[in-house]
Design an enzyme around this catalytic site. Structure first.
Site, PDB file in Angstrom:
ATOM      1  N   CYS A 119       0.687  -1.109  -0.074  1.00 39.78           N
ATOM      2  CA  CYS A 119       0.104  -0.047   0.061  1.00 39.78           C
ATOM      3  C   CYS A 119       0.932   1.102  -0.154  1.00 39.78           C
ATOM      4  CB  CYS A 119      -0.970  -0.048   1.169  1.00 39.78           C
ATOM      5  SG  CYS A 119      -1.908  -1.303   1.141  1.00 39.78           S
ATOM      6  N   HIS A 252      -3.055   7.212   2.282  1.00 43.07           N
ATOM      7  CA  HIS A 252      -3.713   5.824   1.671  1.00 43.07           C
ATOM      8  C   HIS A 252      -5.097   5.652   2.450  1.00 43.07           C
ATOM      9  CE1 HIS A 252      -4.133   1.842   0.785  1.00 43.07           C
ATOM     10  NE2 HIS A 252      -3.549   1.297   2.289  1.00 43.07           N
ATOM     11  N   ASN A 282     -10.428  -0.190  -0.102  1.00 42.34           N
ATOM     12  CA  ASN A 282      -8.886   0.036  -0.003  1.00 42.34           C
ATOM     13  C   ASN A 282      -8.226  -0.647  -1.280  1.00 42.34           C
ATOM     14  OD1 ASN A 282      -5.979  -0.550   0.213  1.00 42.34           O
ATOM     15  ND2 ASN A 282      -6.274  -1.160   2.401  1.00 42.34           N
TER      16      ASN A 282
END
Ligand code: UT7
Length: 325
Positions: A119, A252, A282
């Site tokens: 990520c 993020h 996500n």
């Protein structure tokens, strides 16, 4: 040697198939896995995510995001002299998704490689591209985050499968006399490999070990909040910028509660935070460039504004980039 690198175009792409929490919950219920819209929204802020259809790969999503970014920058694929793709869901074991993307784009010949930092991948890729532009190794880079996380989800594990989605985001980063990227800060600590990983691997013609995502959500949550704050502060310090001067925080997009904690620690109001986790879930390495593009195309993120990007993910990896649009 170039003085600075600067983002001159942003783009993104989401696969058309959108699943609301209710859609996902009913699919999971058919498999005996119990969840609800209420639980997902309350614990994560996620309301929906997009899943790519079978056969659609990270490079396909990346291609559309890059076309949008190139159009925004007023460039053709052949103007590009560097391609970096951040992904943990590559099309193949090898060659890199960046090479596959390069061929689909028709930008053949320039260096192209993948960055694997889960990520935090886009933060890593942007930092590498900035460094290559500053040394004169490149002048016009495509920096991409692209993922099909739906392929590595365990749809019998409700603690993870409701969290992730597919998508891609891209920026064109060009050599410039004016800033640009002002500072960045990257870190990794491999002792945390086990709390967020896909442990399977290919060996002797077979997949050995579990090829699906495993996460200790609470351990990740606790680490993420502290590390994001540390990376944000280190980056601001390097540039001599105060957190109150930031126009937009683009973290993020994993969990709204993590984003709220991060903003609070920096004393930033939530109306200075670009939020897409509610609609995208996500999307790992794609989440930051996707959110940046949403910010730009919605007219919120404007030229000259100060933006702090920050990411955290498997590895553990974490980092931040401060830039002027
Ligand atoms: O991009 C990489 C970074 N990843 C992240 O940032 C993720 C970080 N972690 C998180 O976002 C949160 O830890 C989660 C969203 C994964 C979990 O939230 P939580 O508030 O930490 O919940 P929990 O794990 O403590 O679980 C609470 C309860 C449990 O039930 P019991 O044991 O209290 O009866 C879980 O079994 O919620 C249950 N639960 C669910 N219930 C309905 C867990 N997942 C679900 C679900 N639907 N999908």
């Amino acid at each position: 040697m170039n003085t600075y690198s600067r983002i001159t175009g942003t783009g993104s792409f989401l696969p058309p198939r959108r699943l609301s929490n209710a859609d996902l919950a009913s699919k999971l219920a058919a498999k005996g896995v119990e969840t609800s819209h209420e639980w997902i929204v309350e614990r994560t802020g996620i309301e929906a995510r997009h899943f790519a259809d079978p056969g659609v790969c990270s490079s396909d999503l990346a291609l559309e995001a890059c076309r949008n970014a190139l159009q925004a920058a007023g460039l053709e694929p052949t103007d590009i002299d560097l391609i970096i793709v951040a992904t943990s869901t590559p099309d193949m074991v090898f060659p890199s998704t960046a090479c596959i993307l390069q061929n689909k784009l028709g930008a053949n010949g320039c260096p192209a490689f993948d960055v694997q930092a889960v990520c935090s991948g886009f933060i890593y890729a942007l930092t590498v591209a900035d460094a290559m532009i500053k040394t004169g190794a490149a002048k016009r880079a495509l920096v991409v985050g692209a993922e099909v996380f739906s392929r590595i989800l365990d749809f019998t594990d409700r603690t993870t499968c409701v969290l992730f989605g597919d998508g891609a985001g891209a920026v064109v980063l060009e050599a410039s006399d004016t800033p640009g990227i002002l500072a960045s800060d990257l870190h990794a600590d491999g002792k945390h490999v086990g709390i967020l990983c896909v442990p399977g691997h290919v060996s002797g013609g077979q997949v050995l070990g579990n090829p699906l995502l495993k996460m200790d959500g609470q351990a990740v949550f606790k680490l993420a909040v502290g590390l994001l704050d540390a990376a944000a502060r280190a980056t601001l310090n390097k540039a001599g910028v105060d957190a109150t001067d930031i126009d937009w925080l683009i973290p993020h997009q994993a969990n709204l509660r993590i984003m709220q904690s991060t903003a609070k620690k920096l004393k930033l109001p939530m109306d200075k935070v670009i939020i897409t986790v509610d609609q995208h879930g996500n999307t790992s390495a794609a989440s930051i460039p996707l959110a940046l593009d949403v910010g730009v195309r919605s007219g919120r993120v404007k030229p000259g504004e100060l933006i702090l990007l920050e990411g955290v993910g498997g590895g553990f990896t974490w980092g931040a980039v401060l830039l002027k649009m």
